[in-house]
Motif scaffolding. Structure first.
Motif, PDB file in Angstrom:
ATOM      1  N   ILE A  62       0.860  -1.182   0.000  1.00  0.00           N
ATOM      2  CA  ILE A  62       0.000   0.000   0.000  1.00  0.00           C
ATOM      3  C   ILE A  62       0.899   1.234   0.000  1.00  0.00           C
ATOM      4  O   ILE A  62       1.889   1.289   0.735  1.00  0.00           O
ATOM      5  CB  ILE A  62      -0.902   0.014   1.253  1.00  0.00           C
ATOM      6  N   VAL A  63       0.549   2.230  -0.796  1.00  0.00           N
ATOM      7  CA  VAL A  63       1.311   3.477  -0.844  1.00  0.00           C
ATOM      8  C   VAL A  63       0.476   4.589  -0.208  1.00  0.00           C
ATOM      9  O   VAL A  63      -0.748   4.488  -0.120  1.00  0.00           O
ATOM     10  CB  VAL A  63       1.718   3.849  -2.292  1.00  0.00           C
ATOM     11  N   PRO A  64       1.127   5.656   0.273  1.00  0.00           N
ATOM     12  CA  PRO A  64       0.402   6.733   0.961  1.00  0.00           C
ATOM     13  C   PRO A  64      -0.770   7.306   0.157  1.00  0.00           C
ATOM     14  O   PRO A  64      -1.819   7.615   0.724  1.00  0.00           O
ATOM     15  CB  PRO A  64       1.484   7.789   1.200  1.00  0.00           C
ATOM     16  N   ARG A  65      -0.613   7.424  -1.148  1.00  0.00           N
ATOM     17  CA  ARG A  65      -1.695   7.969  -1.972  1.00  0.00           C
ATOM     18  C   ARG A  65      -2.949   7.084  -1.882  1.00  0.00           C
ATOM     19  O   ARG A  65      -4.070   7.577  -1.806  1.00  0.00           O
ATOM     20  CB  ARG A  65      -1.219   8.078  -3.426  1.00  0.00           C
ATOM     21  N   GLU A  66      -2.768   5.759  -1.870  1.00  0.00           N
ATOM     22  CA  GLU A  66      -3.898   4.831  -1.763  1.00  0.00           C
ATOM     23  C   GLU A  66      -4.564   4.939  -0.391  1.00  0.00           C
ATOM     24  O   GLU A  66      -5.794   4.913  -0.284  1.00  0.00           O
ATOM     25  CB  GLU A  66      -3.433   3.399  -1.995  1.00  0.00           C
ATOM     26  N   LEU A  67      -3.750   5.066   0.649  1.00  0.00           N
ATOM     27  CA  LEU A  67      -4.303   5.221   1.991  1.00  0.00           C
ATOM     28  C   LEU A  67      -5.096   6.521   2.099  1.00  0.00           C
ATOM     29  O   LEU A  67      -6.196   6.538   2.662  1.00  0.00           O
ATOM     30  CB  LEU A  67      -3.193   5.193   3.045  1.00  0.00           C
ATOM     31  N   ASP A  68      -4.565   7.607   1.558  1.00  0.00           N
ATOM     32  CA  ASP A  68      -5.281   8.886   1.592  1.00  0.00           C
ATOM     33  C   ASP A  68      -6.611   8.801   0.859  1.00  0.00           C
ATOM     34  O   ASP A  68      -7.628   9.327   1.332  1.00  0.00           O
ATOM     35  CB  ASP A  68      -4.424   9.999   0.988  1.00  0.00           C
ATOM     36  N   ARG A  69      -6.618   8.142  -0.275  1.00  0.00           N
ATOM     37  CA  ARG A  69      -7.863   8.002  -1.037  1.00  0.00           C
ATOM     38  C   ARG A  69      -8.883   7.167  -0.264  1.00  0.00           C
ATOM     39  O   ARG A  69     -10.067   7.512  -0.202  1.00  0.00           O
ATOM     40  CB  ARG A  69      -7.569   7.363  -2.391  1.00  0.00           C
ATOM     41  N   ALA A  70      -8.437   6.064   0.328  1.00  0.00           N
ATOM     42  CA  ALA A  70      -9.334   5.230   1.131  1.00  0.00           C
ATOM     43  C   ALA A  70      -9.863   6.007   2.336  1.00  0.00           C
ATOM     44  O   ALA A  70     -11.042   5.919   2.673  1.00  0.00           O
ATOM     45  CB  ALA A  70      -8.597   3.966   1.586  1.00  0.00           C
TER      46      ALA A  70
END
Length: 145
Positions: free
Chosen positions: A24-32
């Motif tokens: 998981i990358v930070p951008r994916e976590l932010d979107r979730a």
């Protein structure tokens, strides 16, 4: 259409099983995080949403039997880290012996033809005696502990 459903289920399983090889990358976590916060804000006025959140308070594995854990939900979403996601991921049982999938049929095409084809598939997969019933839909999750 049935083949497409099975391909989609297999793709979901592969995503779950591939989280360690495809981190998981930070951008994916932010979107979730944004998605969960927006959903929470939109549904907080719904009785069904509250019932879904409260349903887990009855589980013996939940130490606090009050709504403080729900009150803290926004804070939890805002402060969750990638490491937190992997700690939660480790609690999932996603090996071949533990992971099950259920495909429900609903809508105008949920007639006898679809039910008959599902029964044949289930027999082919070693699920003799299992007959699909109902719409296969649930909006409330249940703890698996």
């Amino acid at each position: 259409m049935c083949l497409q459903v099975h391909k989609a289920v297999d793709a979901c399983k592969n995503v779950l099983r591939g989280l360690h090889s495809n981190r998981i990358v930070p951008r994916e976590l932010d979107r979730a995080r944004r998605t969960l916060l927006m959903r929470h804000e939109a549904e907080i006025k719904s009785n069904a949403y509250w019932l879904g959140l409260l349903s887990h308070l009855q589980a013996p594995s939940v130490p606090r039997k009050d709504i403080s854990c729900i009150k803290d939900l926004t804070l939890l979403y805002e402060t969750a880290t990638i490491e937190d996601a992997y700690v939660a991921y480790e609690q999932l049982k996603i090996d071949e012996n533990s992971l099950y999938s259920c495909i429900g049929v609903a809508g105008a095409q949920a007639g006898e033809d679809v039910s008959a084809s599902l029964e044949v598939e289930e027999i082919d997969e070693g699920l003799q005696g299992v007959v699909p019933m109902g719409r296969g839909s649930s909006t409330v999750t249940r703890p698996t502990t």
